[in-house]
Design a protein around this motif. Structure first.
Motif, mmCIF file in Angstrom:
data_model
loop_
_atom_site.group_PDB
_atom_site.id
_atom_site.type_symbol
_atom_site.label_atom_id
_atom_site.label_comp_id
_atom_site.label_asym_id
_atom_site.label_seq_id
_atom_site.Cartn_x
_atom_site.Cartn_y
_atom_site.Cartn_z
ATOM 1 N N UNK A 126 -3.238 4.333 25.345
ATOM 2 C CA UNK A 126 -3.701 5.736 25.185
ATOM 3 C C UNK A 126 -2.714 6.282 24.073
ATOM 4 N N UNK A 127 -3.179 7.341 23.752
ATOM 5 C CA UNK A 127 -2.205 8.078 22.828
ATOM 6 C C UNK A 127 -0.878 8.345 23.208
ATOM 7 N N UNK A 128 -0.484 8.399 24.492
ATOM 8 C CA UNK A 128 0.581 8.805 25.238
ATOM 9 C C UNK A 128 1.551 7.575 24.897
ATOM 10 N N UNK A 129 1.209 6.346 24.501
ATOM 11 C CA UNK A 129 2.006 5.274 24.333
ATOM 12 C C UNK A 129 2.752 5.515 22.898
ATOM 13 N N UNK A 130 2.283 5.547 21.938
ATOM 14 C CA UNK A 130 2.887 5.908 20.605
ATOM 15 C C UNK A 130 3.799 7.125 20.665
ATOM 16 N N UNK A 131 3.100 8.046 21.343
ATOM 17 C CA UNK A 131 3.918 9.500 21.465
ATOM 18 C C UNK A 131 5.152 9.137 22.064
ATOM 19 N N UNK A 147 -7.078 3.991 20.810
ATOM 20 C CA UNK A 147 -6.799 2.515 21.269
ATOM 21 C C UNK A 147 -6.472 1.645 19.988
ATOM 22 N N UNK A 148 -7.335 1.884 18.840
ATOM 23 C CA UNK A 148 -7.088 1.018 17.695
ATOM 24 C C UNK A 148 -5.637 1.539 16.864
ATOM 25 N N UNK A 149 -5.574 2.739 16.832
ATOM 26 C CA UNK A 149 -4.506 3.335 16.194
ATOM 27 C C UNK A 149 -3.211 2.876 16.804
ATOM 28 N N UNK A 161 1.783 -2.860 15.553
ATOM 29 C CA UNK A 161 1.855 -4.281 15.155
ATOM 30 C C UNK A 161 2.652 -4.035 13.860
ATOM 31 N N UNK A 162 2.257 -2.761 12.928
ATOM 32 C CA UNK A 162 3.116 -2.726 11.734
ATOM 33 C C UNK A 162 4.369 -2.352 12.180
ATOM 34 N N UNK A 163 4.866 -1.706 13.169
ATOM 35 C CA UNK A 163 6.248 -1.415 13.297
ATOM 36 C C UNK A 163 7.085 -2.704 13.524
ATOM 37 N N UNK A 164 6.393 -3.588 14.423
ATOM 38 C CA UNK A 164 7.047 -5.065 14.841
ATOM 39 C C UNK A 164 7.215 -5.806 13.287
ATOM 40 N N UNK A 203 9.726 4.716 10.811
ATOM 41 C CA UNK A 203 8.054 4.355 10.791
ATOM 42 C C UNK A 203 7.392 4.920 12.054
ATOM 43 N N UNK A 204 8.281 4.611 12.980
ATOM 44 C CA UNK A 204 7.772 5.409 14.377
ATOM 45 C C UNK A 204 7.474 6.824 14.531
#
Lengths: 801, 53
Positions: free
Chosen positions: A243-248, A424-426, A432-435, A456-457
């Protein structure tokens, strides 16, 4: 030209005259209800209220409620009354009818001058009133009726635990928001010094000092204010959900930890200002969402109280008030006129009309006599009834229907908001991109890998993305509420967009459900005024809908020796002459004379004949009034490409008449709730999403099955609870407006999401190349968030238009 | 520039006080009704003829 009522703003009917002198000027009122309220306000010396108010009042209900006495019983009070240390009692009331801040002034002053009341506090936002009083000086019922005198209906507010939780949640959210806000300002100020240093050069000693101070300021922001994000992210990871909270959380946590490391080791970059700003903006979005949710919950609270708290039990020792919970099958209860029947049972004595609107949605009363079954929640309208209890509580028909409804609601497909699907997609993409970026830089320049990955993050932190929907929805929900549509479920905004058909349930949605005098045809030269005055006098004692049609025609006459024949008519003596009003057969039976019906009644119409012992005086036509804006609303829906349909349980003739009056071509009459639901389901399989407008409990299954449901503001409580939205003003014209507004909202949300995604995708390659320094990341992030919020605010301008 | 060593701790102290006052204000319910309080000041305190009934 019509004049409008000074109190409630509705049109004053032409033949009515209910003036009140306010501040020396005679003002028109539309009905005895408004007149009584205005007089109570002015006599209390509170006439200034009319100067202060910024909104019109709602039209008060006529007739004083005598059911408040039940709230004085200690068994009933223990559920909602607090005992204060000094022996006073305190209660929280939910007050209906508060429209603006002047209402709080009026209520507080009106109640405060009653001896025994020690404190009154009104909250305009939540429609609550906190009241402390001395029970030995004044009973609670007196205070509730005092509120009713000035036009407000109050009931004890709902479950205390729920309220305490909500208050805690609100306090916490405000505290987090404040800490994040103050932290953001301080960290931002220090960051300006640091950025200036980065351009012009800064001694290491001062740079370190400023970094350490930023660390001190940002730490509570991350550990206290941002805690909900970390918790939510952890929960979602445990259940294998992105969910959105993960990248946040990754952005906030990663940037904070890396900045701490940079500060301690005296190298690299610090992101304390971005971290604080993220947290503040995100919390702001969450706070707006929460406020909308709380407000709706508060409005709905207490609607569930369909049954009275006490019943009058009759046993060998006589009649007592007992809590409804204490009733047992085979007890006997007495239900007075105007009271709600507290249990399922059988009438053992008495003869009356019962309004079963709560079950069937039909306002016309049903005749009940010895041996007939009655249901909990229905209203006894005419004479006292003695009822043998058969079922109470969970075993009543009312309760069974409620359970059905709860199940229907669970089966409703959950609609995911666009932003949630995107998230979810985002999230997967960003991770993936960060890795990939981390791996690439680790190969090329290991010393830079950490900082580039971090940027990037930070740059892709979906701050604008997660603000895009909640801000727009909060503003839009507020906009709809200002128009009179209270949205109580999240999917309404999405659902409104797809609506291809609007289905009305006839009774009470397109008509007001109140009979009004439409025509008077005089026989033998009796003046119309006199016919109406006699009719009003005969019907004055009854609460039957037909009788209430004459409330506005009071001509100052009094009737004695009234004999009320249910379902037939009334007779009585006015000025020494015996008159009767009612159906033709009744008059024929009584006086042995008759008259030819002037014309056949159409749907929703009733002809009454008035006669004296010696002659026929005339005919009175009563008609269920169309809502004033119904025809216009239907036409506007149709021009917007929405099909309008009428499904009703009423007689097909009546439905056809109404449909042709409004220009509705698709209609069905005489169909059951199951058939209605089947019809709606069939439309849905033809890819025709349905908006259902209903008002009775028999509509509830259909309401729950429709894509979006709207209950009328004056609908049965149970229909209001289970509908997705409530038309507070009962003005149908709000519907086409709301559809247009939903499309506008959708456009704004798409723009917001588009902008937020574009920003993130543009910034991502730059950050991956290592070209984004911390100051640029901070500016980009806050600018994109601001654009999104400002764009959402355009909705509030649109709402006013 | 050495004054920073004194001024910054003072800032942080003031900050703590500000946060403390804000928490107190939230807890005492000052943010509960954002619509009513804004207009309450505009009304006269007492209506004419203030007598207990």
């Amino acid at each position: 030209m019509t004049t409008s009522c000074y109190h409630c703003g509705l049109d004053v009917p032409p033949d009515c005259h209910f003036p009140v002198t306010i501040e020396g000027i005679e003002q028109p009122m539309c009905c005895p209800g408004c007149q009584a309220v205005a007089i109570a306000i002015v006599d209390g010396g509170l006439g200034n209220f009319y100067k202060y108010r910024s909104q019109q009042q709602t039209r008060p209900e006529e007739g004083v409620d005598n059911r408040f006495a039940a709230y004085d019983l200690p068994e009933v009070q223990e559920e909602f009354v607090h005992h204060l240390d000094d022996g006073q009692l305190q209660v929280e009331l939910l007050v209906e009818g508060i429209t603006c801040a002047a209402c709080s002034w009026l209520i507080e002053h009106h109640l405060q001058r009653i001896a025994g009341v020690s404190a009154v506090r009104v909250n305009v936002t939540t429609h609550r009133c906190w009241l402390s009083w001395n029970n030995s000086q004044v009973p609670l019922s007196r205070l509730l009726s005092a509120l009713q005198e000035i036009g407000y209906r109050a009931r004890p507010a709902g479950d205390e635990e729920v309220r305490a939780n909500r208050k805690r949640e609100n306090t916490r959210a405000l505290q987090r928001l404040g800490v994040a806000g103050i932290g953001m300002m301080q960290a931002g100020m220090l960051a300006i010094a640091l950025y200036a240093g980065a351009f012009d050069g800064i001694e290491h000693q001062w740079q370190q000092l400023l970094r350490w101070v930023s660390l001190v300021v940002a730490t509570p922001v991350v550990l206290f204010a941002a805690a909900p994000f970390f918790r939510a992210a952890w929960r979602s990871l445990k259940s294998w959900h992105l969910v959105m909270d993960v990248p946040v959380s990754l952005a906030i946590g990663g940037a904070y930890l890396a900045s701490v490391w940079a500060t301690v080791s005296g190298s690299g970059e610090v992101y304390f200002d971005s971290v604080s700003m993220f947290t503040f903006f995100l919390l702001l979005g969450r706070y707006l969402e929460m406020r909308v949710r709380h407000r709706n919950e508060q409005r709905m609270e207490g609607l569930g109280q369909l049954l009275p708290p006490v019943a009058r039990r009759v046993d060998d020792q006589g009649e007592h008030s007992v809590p409804v919970k204490a009733l047992q099958p085979r007890d006997f209860v007495k239900v007075g006129p105007g009271d709600i029947i507290p249990c399922d049972g059988v009438v053992v004595d008495g003869h009356s009309n019962v309004v079963e609107a709560v079950l069937t949605g039909e306002q016309s009363p049903v005749e009940k006599t010895r041996g007939d079954a009655v249901s909990a929640g229905t209203v006894n309208s005419e004479n006292p009834l003695l009822i043998e209890v058969q079922a109470v509580g969970k075993r009543t028909r009312l309760s069974a229907i409620l359970q059905l409804v709860a199940r229907a609601q669970l089966e409703k497909p959950r609609q995911l908001a666009l932003a949630d699907r995107l998230a979810g997609y985002f999230v997967g993409f960003v991770l993936l991109v960060s890795a990939a970026v981390a791996w690439h830089w680790y190969q090329q320049a290991p010393e830079k890998a950490l900082w580039v990955t971090l940027s990037v993050l930070v740059v892709t932190c979906p701050c604008a993305l997660s603000l895009a929907t909640p801000t727009a929805l909060a503003v839009a929900t507020h906009g709809l509420r200002q128009r009179g549509l209270l949205v109580s479920r999240g999917h309404v905004m999405d659902g409104l967009l797809k609506i291809k058909r609007v289905v009305f349930d006839k009774t009470g949605t397109l008509t007001t459900g109140e009979m009004k005098v439409a025509k008077v045809i005089s026989r033998s030269g009796a003046p119309e005024q006199k016919i109406l005055a006699i009719a009003a006098a005969l019907e004055a004692g009854s609460r039957h809908p037909i009788a209430r049609a004459f409330d506005e025609c009071d001509g100052g006459l009094m009737a004695t020796a009234i004999d009320n024949r249910i379902g037939a008519g009334v007779s009585g003596i006015v000025d020494g002459v015996r008159y009767a009003i009612g159906r033709e057969q009744y008059i024929t039976e009584l006086f042995g004379r008759s008259d030819e019906l002037p014309e056949a009644p159409a749907g929703g119409e009733v002809w009454l004949l008035l006669a004296s012992e010696s002659r026929i005086l005339g005919w009175i036509l009563l008609r269920d009034q169309l809502r004033p804006d119904a025809a216009d609303a239907v036409a506007r829906l149709q021009t917007n490409g929405v099909q309008v349909e009428l499904l009703s349980g009423d007689r097909p003739v009546a439905v056809a008449a109404l449909a042709s009056q409004l220009g509705i071509s698709h209609w069905q009459g005489g169909i059951s709730p199951e058939e209605k639901l089947a019809h709606v389901r069939q439309l849905q399989t033809q890819q025709q999403p349905v908006l259902m407008v209903g008002d009775g409990i028999n509509d509830v299954p259909v309401l729950s099955g429709a894509d979006v449901s709207v209950a009328m503001g004056d609908a049965a409580d149970i229909a209001r609870i289970h509908a997705d939205s409530i038309l507070m003003s009962s003005e149908i014209g709000v519907l086409p407006q709301s559809l247009t507004f939903a499309h506008f909202t959708h456009r704004i949300i798409r723009q917001n999401l588009g902008w937020a995604l574009a920003y993130n995708l543009l910034a991502l390659p730059l950050a991956a190349l290592g070209l984004v320094p911390p100051w640029a990341a901070a500016i980009g992030m806050s600018a994109s968030s601001l654009v999104v919020v400002l764009n959402a605010l355009r909705l509030s301008r649109g709402a006013r238009r | 520039m050495a004054s920073l060593y004194l001024l910054i701790p003072i800032t942080i102290l003031l900050l703590l006080i500000a946060v403390g006052v804000y928490f107190w204000a939230v807890k005492s319910g000052q943010y509960d009704d954002l619509d009513g309080e804004a207009e309450r000041i505009l009304f006269d305190d007492e209506p004419e003829g203030e007598d207990k009934q």
